[in-house]
Design an enzyme around this catalytic site. Structure first.
Site, mmCIF file in Angstrom:
data_model
loop_
_atom_site.group_PDB
_atom_site.id
_atom_site.type_symbol
_atom_site.label_atom_id
_atom_site.label_comp_id
_atom_site.label_asym_id
_atom_site.label_seq_id
_atom_site.Cartn_x
_atom_site.Cartn_y
_atom_site.Cartn_z
ATOM 1 N N ARG A 44 23.046 -0.330 -31.667
ATOM 2 C CA ARG A 44 24.178 -1.222 -31.915
ATOM 3 C C ARG A 44 24.732 -0.891 -33.295
ATOM 4 O O ARG A 44 24.174 -0.110 -34.049
ATOM 5 C CB ARG A 44 23.798 -2.708 -31.744
ATOM 6 N N ARG A 87 30.759 -1.407 -24.275
ATOM 7 C CA ARG A 87 31.054 -2.615 -25.069
ATOM 8 C C ARG A 87 32.527 -2.515 -25.483
ATOM 9 O O ARG A 87 32.995 -1.426 -25.800
ATOM 10 C CB ARG A 87 30.158 -2.711 -26.312
ATOM 11 N N GLN A 194 20.452 -10.072 -36.134
ATOM 12 C CA GLN A 194 20.482 -8.724 -36.735
ATOM 13 C C GLN A 194 20.228 -8.786 -38.242
ATOM 14 O O GLN A 194 19.684 -7.845 -38.823
ATOM 15 C CB GLN A 194 21.842 -8.056 -36.477
ATOM 16 N N ASP A 235 33.843 -3.814 -36.811
ATOM 17 C CA ASP A 235 33.825 -3.169 -35.488
ATOM 18 C C ASP A 235 35.178 -2.590 -35.128
ATOM 19 O O ASP A 235 35.270 -1.629 -34.354
ATOM 20 C CB ASP A 235 33.365 -4.157 -34.421
ATOM 21 N N LYS A 246 30.978 -9.046 -36.628
ATOM 22 C CA LYS A 246 29.998 -9.959 -36.035
ATOM 23 C C LYS A 246 30.398 -11.420 -36.224
ATOM 24 O O LYS A 246 30.834 -11.812 -37.301
ATOM 25 C CB LYS A 246 28.630 -9.682 -36.673
HETATM 26 O O1 MRU Z 1 26.583 -6.669 -31.996
HETATM 27 P P1 MRU Z 1 26.292 -5.632 -33.041
HETATM 28 O O2 MRU Z 1 24.931 -5.748 -33.628
HETATM 29 O O3 MRU Z 1 26.612 -4.245 -32.551
HETATM 30 O O4 MRU Z 1 27.337 -5.949 -34.207
HETATM 31 C C1 MRU Z 1 27.370 -5.101 -35.322
HETATM 32 C C2 MRU Z 1 28.348 -5.518 -36.356
HETATM 33 O O5 MRU Z 1 29.095 -6.451 -36.188
HETATM 34 C C3 MRU Z 1 28.438 -4.643 -37.573
HETATM 35 O O6 MRU Z 1 28.787 -5.397 -38.697
HETATM 36 C C4 MRU Z 1 29.506 -3.570 -37.360
HETATM 37 O O7 MRU Z 1 29.320 -2.917 -36.137
HETATM 38 C C5 MRU Z 1 29.500 -2.566 -38.448
HETATM 39 S S1 MRU Z 1 28.061 -1.562 -38.461
HETATM 40 C C6 MRU Z 1 28.261 -0.421 -39.705
#
Ligand code: MRU
Length: 343
Positions: A44, A87, A194, A235, A246
């Protein structure tokens, strides 16, 4: 610790669902297994899923190549569409797949084996550039922090979420190496933790001081202890700076604005989507109810409780003090037209 490793036709994926209790790797020889690993967050973080997607295309090409040259490219495109849909929010996933399709297209007249080799080289190049870019992000971001800084981060935008070093945590790593970090506060990041499971694990391994808080403590942390910065990953970043990250990021940006704390987004250009004028068009993943009704597999809500579980939220560009990229720091008003390579 490597998030992803390619060895002899197999993609080894660090299973992040088992961290921090267990360090184990999933061995994927089939692109469908990579798709599954992305869906269930074994791998992830936006840049890491972009790299995983690029290797998934290699696995698909290997499979279709073994089955003969007939319809090779058409089958590869079908698999690529399946991979890019694993995703919806992180644009890096689509970007990684598109880069691979461009390579396959350029080599369309070659034998499958030659295409596979080119795809493998491209996936390795994407991974290497990601790690390089993170170091540059780290350097640009660390320069913005004062000495003795206390910073808050959310989710995990670290080595585990990338090909290594990290974006938000890359800045923290660089700042720590420069002797600037007094304390990193990590929000636990409900529902999948996370922050608690991954960010604290990563920072503790590197000897960087970290204090875990629950997400609801952030406002009081800013009011009571003061903070020098909030630093998060992304993201997808729209052209006007609106940022999907997130769930909980938006709340932190509002709190930081109220308390006069700089709010930084750290991301490579592969996370920028210049075709998206504003955040409203960014698809926000919604995940299953069990992630909220259960905690560590145990129910914590009455059976049948209705749940809304968006995995990401949108922070308006106006709340973002600066966006820190591998090419430098971007300040508002945002009008980001640059593209990452291959888009
Ligand atoms: O659901 P996830 O754990 O994939 O979400 C990850 C995040 O929101 C991170 O902050 C984002 O992907 C940046 S990672 C460098």
């Amino acid at each position: 610790m490597e998030t992803l490793r390619w060895e002899n036709g197999t993609l080894y994926i660090l299973d992040q669902t088992a961290l921090p209790l267990q360090v184990s790797y999933l061995a994927a020889k089939d692109y469908r297994k990579v798709v599954e690993a992305i869906r269930r967050l074994a791998v992830r973080g936006a840049p890491a899923i972009g790299v995983a997607a690029a290797y998934a295309v290699v696995l698909a090409a290997l499979e279709f190549g073994r089955e003969g040259a007939g319809g090779f490219l058409a089958r590869l495109e079908t698999a690529a569409n399946e991979i890019r849909k694993a995703r919806p929010t992180a644009v890096n996933l689509d970007w990684g797949v598109r880069r691979q399709l461009a390579v396959a297209g350029e080599k369309r007249s070659c034998a499958p084996q030659e295409i596979v080799e080119a795809l493998l080289a491209e996936a390795a190049a994407i991974a290497a550039a990601d790690q390089e870019g993170n170091k540059a992000i780290g350097m640009h971001g660390a320069a913005l922090l004062p000495r003795g800084a206390s910073v808050l981060t959310h989710c995990n935008a670290g080595s585990l979420a990338t090909s290594g070093y990290g974006t938000a945590l890359g800045i923290i790593r660089s700042a720590h190496a420069a002797g600037k970090i007094k304390m990193v506060y990590a929000g636990e990041t409900r529902p999948l933790l996370q922050g608690a499971r991954l960010t604290c694990f990563e920072l503790r391994r590197d000897g960087i001081p970290v204090t875990l808080i629950t997400d609801s403590m952030a406002g009081y942390l800013m009011a009571r202890k003061g903070l020098d910065a909030v630093i998060v990953g992304a993201d997808r970043i729209a052209a006007n700076g609106d940022t999907a990250n997130k769930i909980g990021t938006y709340s932190l940006a509002v709190l930081a604005n109220y308390h006069g704390v700089p709010f930084y987004v750290a991301a490579p250009f592969s996370t920028v989507d210049p075709d998206m004028p504003g955040g409203a068009g960014i698809p926000i993943e919604e995940r299953g109810a069990e992630e909220v009704t259960h905690f560590a597999g145990e129910p914590v809500a009455a059976a049948g409780t209705v749940v809304w579980n968006p995995s990401f939220d949108l922070t308006p560009g106006q709340l973002i003090t600066a966006i820190i990229t591998e090419k430098g720091v971007i300040y508002p008003p945002y009008h980001i037209t640059d593209r990452a390579d291959g888009r």
